[in-house]
Design an enzyme around this catalytic site. Structure first.
Site, short mmCIF file in Angstrom:
data_model
loop_
_atom_site.label_atom_id
_atom_site.label_comp_id
_atom_site.label_asym_id
_atom_site.label_seq_id
_atom_site.Cartn_x
_atom_site.Cartn_y
_atom_site.Cartn_z
N LEU A 205 91.58 103.04 61.64
CA LEU A 205 92.60 102.77 60.62
C LEU A 205 93.43 101.56 61.03
O LEU A 205 93.70 101.36 62.21
CB LEU A 205 93.52 103.97 60.46
CG LEU A 205 92.94 105.20 59.75
CD1 LEU A 205 93.99 106.31 59.69
CD2 LEU A 205 92.48 104.83 58.35
N GLU A 206 93.89 100.82 60.03
CA GLU A 206 94.61 99.58 60.34
C GLU A 206 95.94 99.84 61.03
O GLU A 206 96.52 98.93 61.60
CB GLU A 206 94.79 98.74 59.08
CG GLU A 206 95.64 99.40 58.01
CD GLU A 206 95.70 98.57 56.71
OE1 GLU A 206 94.66 98.06 56.29
OE2 GLU A 206 96.79 98.45 56.16
N GLY A 207 96.42 101.08 61.00
CA GLY A 207 97.68 101.39 61.70
C GLY A 207 97.57 101.28 63.21
O GLY A 207 98.56 101.47 63.92
N GLY A 208 96.39 100.96 63.73
CA GLY A 208 96.23 100.83 65.18
C GLY A 208 95.55 102.04 65.78
O GLY A 208 95.63 102.27 66.98
N HIS B 58 96.89 91.32 55.73
CA HIS B 58 97.50 92.00 56.88
C HIS B 58 97.22 91.23 58.18
O HIS B 58 98.12 90.95 58.96
CB HIS B 58 96.90 93.40 56.95
CG HIS B 58 97.81 94.44 57.49
ND1 HIS B 58 97.76 95.75 57.13
CD2 HIS B 58 98.79 94.38 58.40
CE1 HIS B 58 98.65 96.44 57.79
NE2 HIS B 58 99.29 95.63 58.56
#
Lengths: 298, 253, 298, 253
Positions: free
Chosen positions: D50-53, C103
């Protein structure tokens, strides 16, 4: 998440002799002056100051003996007033060093630190005498063969910031431009912040997309209204150009050394706190600057 | 209305070089004023960018910003971001023009704003690059505006703060700068361009009433000229009036 | 600054056969579905799709014949539903290629493109089989000697984004998370955007610090309310999980190929515009999703 | 109240490893649920990223997020940013823990979530890394939570999506990974750590009622143990009740 609220004097204890200190904001905008004043009073020495566009705050720290070197892209009195007589005097006489990078190159040095990599490649500064003097190395792209400048990560020991809003844990929000604050803070080992307002976390949450830095980057939070005075804080108060003008006049009248020393005596070393200094400046004057900012941004 | 001052003449001349719908990265002072003027006249959709993180500066008459990061520069802009971010747009090739002033400029369009004299024992320590080096390195086309004195127009600058064509020829590209390079220099005496191969500065057009000898006598290096040296059209009264409204100088003085 | 407002079909003309198309948003969030649908209808072929977390939109484009390769870090049906049967089928049978990056590595490939450098150094992906398969090169820091992975810039031919607000010139604002939209758009040669709302520039100016991308990065602006349906648009409408669930059920009942083909016939190829599709979905259904979003974000 | 399911047991066990005032970068599924549980119990000031920001996820009972970028994950968080930005915080060393699930894990803690079988002719093409590789590469300490089956616990994963200790010893560091590495693996049978020098996985503590032979029989590689293998304290009723409230499973079933 721990409560990090403390006084400016306590916060400045994060700075040790010989440290590299990065100052947020730019020129007369959101400069953390309350922390600069506290640092002058602390008597620290052997510091190096790094900031992309620097002016008056560097002169105060250089004359007071705290700072003996600059890593910067530009230093002057401010664009109205030209060259910095303090820096001229100290650098031309060899009493202080002045390491010059381009604005982007210095910004990328902070960004490399913020990203956790030891360098970043860039196409700027190449071929100039800035490159020649910086001793910056080059790096070749392993895919294209293109040669680029490699700027080394700059990791300040301490970063000073001034912001509009913080919660007690150190989640930070500003209005307007962000200058280089984000990268400086993320690159630094310790981060000390003054805030116009300490708010509840729920207020930070309300505009979560506006949060500039998260709490885990921040070590100390100081509540300090007008903490950027005599500079501006976007939307809240304008810079006090008359105050700065009289500072410049003092340097012209007394010479750089005596001029700054006089200013420090009047405003910094004889005032126990920044609030004392603000009281000396006067409430009406501050209110007028608020009024100007409101007119300018609505 | 009083005639244009040398500074006004330079500002008007360079403002005409900024086309509509383009993006200009302007230094403070004359570059910023020229950009403002262009927006008021022939280029209403010109986007003006400042290194303070301001994209799309709007201008109020009599209240032009002094620096690149202050409320009067920011208010009304559609985007405020951070400093490094603005320069990264430049590095990615988004900016059509860079416009800079110059304390010292040489025959290859190199600019000095760092040091007069020797680096280790400077005669004068100037403020330094700021974003000037980056603007000169990264914008697609560099325009330089400066007053014309032989101490400013030198054979070789004491220190290359902002790269022009370096030593001419292919030296800029050889040094790793694949983008941009100076396209024009504007002074109160003339407009200059650079020879397409040698990259030497040459007289392109003269300001009204100026002779080529006058230009040569106030230039510290040998100047060539283009094949047919033109005439810069004198400022119109609309240009001058609009400029003076912007700068707050009384338009009827 | 020029007026860039046009229809989705006009905007999709920016895509040519063989292009590398980057899709903004992430998973079911702010995916530019109206543009994906228009791209399916356009009949373009030989495309490579790049997106960090991809799902349903990739399946539609792969089965319809537009896309025959993925550059991604993750592709599935969505976390509820597991592995993508379309990708499994096509990749396991060798009919499509699947280039996998982590990612962050993919994010940095876009960032390198956005920054205008041919590569960026990173400490991620090193030592793994992702590194081994990617053929990514290494680079040595000229200051510290540290070896890092060099990820090559990824420059999409076209980027598709969906945003909350745009003015006609292409100044863009979103609410909530930004995903990778900023770097994707800055890296891409051409940028096509759908917006829930086209607003006057004065409204953009009002919150200038929230502007995500400036007009000069954008080539086409399409007004498309519900342009991310059946995915979510932060604060405006929730994802329609029932719609997606029935899509997945269709794949299970009919097999991946026939299932997607059936879906496309029902929803995409027989609908002249995205608004026609939305009408087919039904106003009440959309209103319910708006209601859910409101409840979830206030 | 029904006893803990294997999944609940794993989640509770790993949640105890997350200390208060720390920052955890959690993958979706059990890692996220365990982080939520830790916040509800002993670590109310644990920051969940979380990697979603999304930085600082808050959790609502019965409404845990399914993915890393959706409104229910974002609402209530003090900071929303972009995806790459979150990972750059990890790269700069800001994240104390990374927590990941695993489709396949080997004796050195390497994780596969990409491919079963041969790369060029895969038996199964799995979804891929997402942020798992980065979490494993960059967080200061990696915790792995997975169900215990011998097809999952293999001598060598078919494909190293997310690096553990690679081939053990100093190979992780030699490969350029200066940060982190797996610290623990949690299953419904046991808790594992890694030998400080050889970096081989070893049994550290057994879940209640589990024997070491049972663990060995369900593990696809030879297992060593620490000197004195401990016992994992069984889930308390508070832990189980709080967990079921979070996941929306009826707490009184």
């Amino acid at each position: 998440m721990t409560d990090k609220v403390m006084s400016a004097d306590e916060a400045v204890a994060q700075v040790h002799d010989g440290d590299l200190v990065a100052v947020g904001g730019s020129l007369f905008s959101r400069t953390p002056m309350a922390l600069i004043f506290a640092l002058v009073r602390s008597g620290r020495s052997g510091l190096t100051l790094t900031r992309s566009l620097t002016c008056y705050e560097a002169e105060l720290l250089m004359v007071s003996g705290g700072v003996d070197g600059l890593v910067t892209s530009w230093v002057g009195l401010g664009l109205q007033w030209g060259v910095s007589p303090v820096v001229r005097m100290l650098v031309e006489q060899g009493h202080a060093f002045h390491e010059e990078w381009s604005h982007l190159a210095l910004g990328l040095r902070f960004k490399a630190g913020a990203m956790g990599v030891p360098f970043l490649p860039t196409a700027t500064m190449m071929g100039s005498d800035l490159e020649a003097r910086s001793k910056a190395a080059r790096v070749t792209c392993p895919y294209t063969g293109q040669e680029l400048l490699a700027v080394p990560a700059l990791v300040p020991d301490v970063a000073f910031l001034h912001v509009h809003r913080a919660d007690k844990f150190g989640n930070l929000q500003v209005e307007g431009y962000r200058h280089m604050d984000v990268d400086i803070a993320r690159a630094a080992k310790r981060v000390v912040v003054t805030a116009e307002q300490i708010v509840d976390t729920s207020e930070i949450v309300r505009n979560a997309s506006d949060t500039m830095l998260p709490h885990f980057t921040v070590d100390a939070v100081v509540h300090q209204p007008f903490g950027a005075y005599p500079g501006e804080c976007y939307g809240l108060y304008e810079a006090d150009m008359a105050h700065l003008d009289s500072y410049v006049q003092g340097l012209r009248d007394r010479g750089p050394q005596a001029g700054v020393e006089h200013y420090l005596r009047e405003n910094v070393t004889t005032r126990a706190t920044f609030d004392d200094f603000l009281q000396h400046v006067g409430r009406d004057r501050l209110a007028a600057l608020q009024q100007q900012a409101m007119e300018m941004t609505t | 209305m009083s005639p244009a001052s040398p500074e006004e003449l330079r500002t008007i001349t360079i403002s005409r070089m900024l086309d509509d719908h383009r993006v200009v990265f302007a230094g403070v002072g004359a570059p910023l004023v020229a950009s403002a003027l262009a927006r008021r006249l022939h280029a209403p959709h010109l986007s003006v960018v400042l290194e303070g993180g301001i994209i799309g500066v709007t201008f109020r008459d009599g209240s032009l910003p002094v620096s690149t990061n202050e409320m009067r520069a920011a208010f009304g802009a559609p985007m405020l971001t951070d400093i490094t971010d603005v320069f990264l747009y430049a590095q990615a090739g988004f900016f059509d023009y860079g416009v800079l002033g110059a304390a010292q400029v040489d025959r290859f369009g190199n600019i000095n704003s760092s040091i007069i004299g020797d680096h280790d024992h400077p005669t004068v320590r100037l403020p330094g690059s700021g974003g000037a080096n980056d603007i000169a390195s990264l914008c697609n086309k560099l325009l330089i505006v400066t007053s014309h004195e032989s101490r400013r127009f030198v054979e070789k600058v004491d220190f290359i703060t902002s790269p022009g064509w370096l030593s001419g020829g292919t030296t800029r590209c050889d040094a790793g700068l694949r983008q941009g390079g100076p396209a024009a220099v504007v002074t109160e005496l003339a407009v200059f361009d650079f020879h397409p191969v040698s990259k030497e500065m040459r007289v392109c057009a003269l300001q009204e009433g100026v002779t080529i000898d006058e230009v040569r006598s106030r230039t510290g290096f040998e100047l060539t000229t283009v094949a047919d040296v033109g005439q810069v059209a004198p400022p119109t009264s609309v240009e001058l009036q609009t400029l003076r409204k912007l700068t707050g100088v009384d338009a009827h003085q």
